[in-house]
Design a protein around this motif. Structure first.
Motif, short mmCIF file in Angstrom:
data_model
loop_
_atom_site.label_atom_id
_atom_site.label_comp_id
_atom_site.label_asym_id
_atom_site.label_seq_id
_atom_site.Cartn_x
_atom_site.Cartn_y
_atom_site.Cartn_z
N THR A 16 5.54 17.16 2.40
CA THR A 16 6.32 18.23 1.76
C THR A 16 5.40 19.13 0.95
OG1 THR A 16 8.29 16.81 1.64
CG2 THR A 16 8.24 18.75 0.22
N ASN A 17 4.46 18.53 0.23
CA ASN A 17 3.51 19.34 -0.56
C ASN A 17 2.65 20.20 0.35
OD1 ASN A 17 4.41 18.25 -2.98
ND2 ASN A 17 2.89 16.62 -2.99
N ARG A 18 2.21 19.64 1.49
CA ARG A 18 1.42 20.42 2.44
C ARG A 18 2.21 21.61 2.98
NH1 ARG A 18 -0.23 15.38 4.46
NH2 ARG A 18 1.19 15.54 6.23
N LEU A 19 3.47 21.36 3.30
CA LEU A 19 4.30 22.42 3.86
C LEU A 19 4.62 23.49 2.83
CD1 LEU A 19 6.66 20.14 5.97
CD2 LEU A 19 4.98 21.73 6.86
N VAL A 20 4.80 23.08 1.59
CA VAL A 20 5.04 24.07 0.52
C VAL A 20 3.80 24.95 0.36
CG1 VAL A 20 5.34 24.36 -1.97
CG2 VAL A 20 6.78 22.74 -0.73
N ASP A 21 2.61 24.31 0.40
CA ASP A 21 1.38 25.09 0.30
C ASP A 21 1.24 26.03 1.49
OD1 ASP A 21 0.72 23.83 -2.05
OD2 ASP A 21 -0.60 22.35 -1.10
N ARG A 22 1.60 25.53 2.67
CA ARG A 22 1.41 26.32 3.89
C ARG A 22 2.39 27.48 3.99
NH1 ARG A 22 1.52 29.39 7.05
NH2 ARG A 22 1.08 29.38 9.30
N ARG A 31 13.72 25.93 -0.04
CA ARG A 31 13.96 26.08 1.39
C ARG A 31 13.16 25.04 2.19
NH1 ARG A 31 16.38 26.70 6.19
NH2 ARG A 31 15.07 27.75 7.73
N VAL A 32 11.88 24.89 1.84
CA VAL A 32 11.04 23.93 2.54
C VAL A 32 11.58 22.51 2.35
CG1 VAL A 32 8.73 22.92 2.70
CG2 VAL A 32 8.99 25.38 2.37
N GLU A 33 11.92 22.18 1.11
CA GLU A 33 12.42 20.83 0.83
C GLU A 33 13.74 20.58 1.55
OE1 GLU A 33 12.60 20.83 -3.41
OE2 GLU A 33 10.49 20.18 -3.65
N ALA A 34 14.58 21.61 1.64
CA ALA A 34 15.87 21.46 2.33
C ALA A 34 15.67 21.20 3.81
CB ALA A 34 16.72 22.72 2.12
N LEU A 55 6.45 13.15 12.99
CA LEU A 55 7.46 13.88 13.76
C LEU A 55 8.23 14.85 12.88
CD1 LEU A 55 8.81 10.93 15.95
CD2 LEU A 55 7.15 12.69 16.58
N ILE A 56 8.55 14.42 11.67
CA ILE A 56 9.26 15.30 10.74
C ILE A 56 8.43 16.55 10.46
CG2 ILE A 56 10.08 15.54 8.37
CD1 ILE A 56 10.97 12.62 8.50
N GLU A 57 7.13 16.35 10.20
CA GLU A 57 6.28 17.50 9.87
C GLU A 57 6.22 18.48 11.03
OE1 GLU A 57 1.88 18.58 8.03
OE2 GLU A 57 2.49 16.48 8.30
N ARG A 58 6.12 17.97 12.25
CA ARG A 58 6.04 18.86 13.40
C ARG A 58 7.31 19.69 13.57
NH1 ARG A 58 3.16 15.54 18.29
NH2 ARG A 58 1.08 15.44 17.38
N ILE A 59 8.46 19.02 13.43
CA ILE A 59 9.72 19.74 13.60
C ILE A 59 9.89 20.79 12.51
CG2 ILE A 59 12.23 19.51 13.65
CD1 ILE A 59 11.81 16.66 14.75
N VAL A 60 9.55 20.42 11.26
CA VAL A 60 9.69 21.37 10.15
C VAL A 60 8.78 22.57 10.36
CG1 VAL A 60 9.36 21.70 7.68
CG2 VAL A 60 10.45 19.61 8.50
#
Length: 467
Positions: A16-22, A31-34, A55-60
């Motif tokens: 989640t932290n990586r995706l928020v940064d990205r 939005r990212v957390e949701a 798998l979660i990271e790829r789909i998100v």
């Protein structure tokens, strides 16, 4: 909370932290957390959890990416509207386009993805859009061949680097990398769905080669093993005679082993007022049953325990295991790959991780990216061992990647910027000099790990000590 559940929760927090940064510029944190939460619910009830975070990271990423593609398409339309010199052939026009995109701050790989949404220099490409319930692996950008690989976690930052992706894209390749401990890769990962495996040692690579029946391999870079610690810990161990101070402090493994065998705790060290805790003086490692970095620690300590001699034969194996198994069993819970302990070192500080066994590359990479705190120190064990990061191609596509990683000058340079030692030593020297990272440029006190079968016997002996 069970250990596996806790590990999954930790992995989800990190992704989640990586995706928020990205995606922080395109989407709010909420939005990212949701999206992460919604995707996670799709896997409720699944009994096999090992790869759920991946798998979660790829789909998100796939569900958050369309906004990025739309933005790129808008930039590409702007570029397409600019005058391209008349009479240019497709190659010169394409070069002009990439130069202009570079000025806009759009990488070449990103431009290739954007080209799948708009017409650029007369070429129309199409992105295959997957439905939410379809296979979670997103389609490759048009014109790129996707290679799937499973790699040691310490190399994920390298493969996630947009500059690395750009170089690979210029060769028509996109890499999708899944992280795993090197011994996990060799023992339990389903290699049938991958084009290459990239463990962190020649021993793990040899095991993979035997397992799948291939002979080819490439070693594009290496990294000696080291110990990350803090200045107060360094001072304590210097006073105890375990560390020889200097620009690059040396950690005497033989003196450390003698201390550990006595069960000495930190608060028992003479004059200790900076870290008076009731914990054994131990170097923190990963789990030797899954991770190569811990196997390298075992190789070094077994050598020292065996009177500074390479372990050979059942009698020597049993003797070494009897001396070193407690170095692992007294640690408590250990991570399955090297990325976790080093992140804890960077974030948790001295109280949680006073010493951690790492790849030198991890420390150099953190220094290059300004992640180190002033009191953080790198020590070199005496002796140490060099980990040979080895690509095992599982098919022709994997073989192409192995050749590129070993020979492409840009990929070799980027490997050095991530802390690895490529075949051209000057590349590594340039990086550590520019960033003033104190390292040993030419290591001398290095031992060879035991042969494949002996190392497996040692690991099995340590594994039994956990039961």
């Amino acid at each position: 909370m069970a250990v596996d559940a806790a590990r999954e929760e930790k992995a989800l927090r990190e992704l989640t932290n990586r995706l928020v940064d990205r995606y922080g510029e395109e989407h709010s944190v909420e939005r990212v957390e949701a999206v992460v939460g919604a995707v996670r619910q799709r896997f409720d009830g699944h009994k096999v959890r090992d790869f759920i975070p991946i798998l979660i990271e790829r789909i998100v990423r796939r569900e958050l990416t369309p906004v990025e593609v739309e933005n790129i398409a808008e930039q590409a339309n702007t570029v397409n509207s600019q005058a391209i010199p008349s009479g240019d052939n497709s190659n010169s026009a394409s070069s002009h386009l990439f130069d202009t995109l570079d000025r806009l701050g759009v990488s070449r790989r990103t431009a290739l993805i954007g080209a799948a949404a708009v017409a650029v220099v007369g070429v129309v490409a199409v992105i295959a859009v997957q439905q939410p319930d379809s296979d979670p692996v997103a389609a490759a950008p048009a014109g790129l061949t996707t290679l799937r690989g499973v790699v040691g976690s310490e190399k994920m930052a390298f493969f996630e680097d947009a500059r690395v992706a750009d170089v690979l894209a210029e060769h028509g390749i996109e890499v999708e990398a899944d992280p795993a401990g090197s011994r996990q890769i060799a023992d339990s990962v389903d290699l049938g769905k991958y084009d290459f495996a990239f463990p962190s040692s020649s021993a793990a690579a040899e095991r993979i080669q035997r397992k799948v029946g291939v002979s080819g391999k490439y070693t594009p870079f290496s990294s000696p093993m080291a110990i990350a610690t803090f200045k107060p810990i360094l001072d304590l161990l210097t006073a105890a005679g375990v560390v020889k101070p200097g620009p690059t402090p040396t950690f005497d493994v033989e003196k450390y082993l003698a201390l550990a065998e006595k069960g000495v705790q930190w608060d028992q060290l003479e004059g200790n007022t900076t870290y008076p805790v009731r914990k054994n003086v131990l170097v923190g490692t990963t789990d030797p049953r899954t991770s190569n970095s811990a196997a390298m620690y075992l190789a070094v300590t077994a050598y020292v325990a065996n009177d500074n001699t390479i372990v050979r034969g059942g009698k020597a194996e049993d003797y070494a295991v009897s001396r070193i198994s407690r170095l692992f069993t007294r640690q408590g819970f250990t991570e399955s790959s090297s990325d976790g302990p080093f992140k804890e070192y960077l974030a948790g500080g001295m109280g949680q991780t006073p010493m951690v066994w790492i790849y030198e590359a991890q420390y150099v990479d953190a220094a290059v990216h300004n992640q180190l705190k002033p009191d953080m120190v790198l020590m070199y064990p005496s002796p140490t061992v060099v980990s040979q990061h080895t690509v095992v191609p599982l098919n022709d596509k994997g073989d192409q990647l192995g050749k590129l990683l070993s020979s492409d000058p840009d990929l070799q340079r980027l490997a050095a910027e991530h802390g690895f030692r490529p075949s051209d030593a000057s590349l590594f020297t340039k990086v550590v000099t520019e960033h003033q990272v104190p390292v040993v440029p030419n290591l001398i006190d290095v031992v060879d790990p035991p042969n494949y079968d002996t190392l497996e016997h040692l690991l099995d002996g340590v594994a039994k000590a956990f039961n």
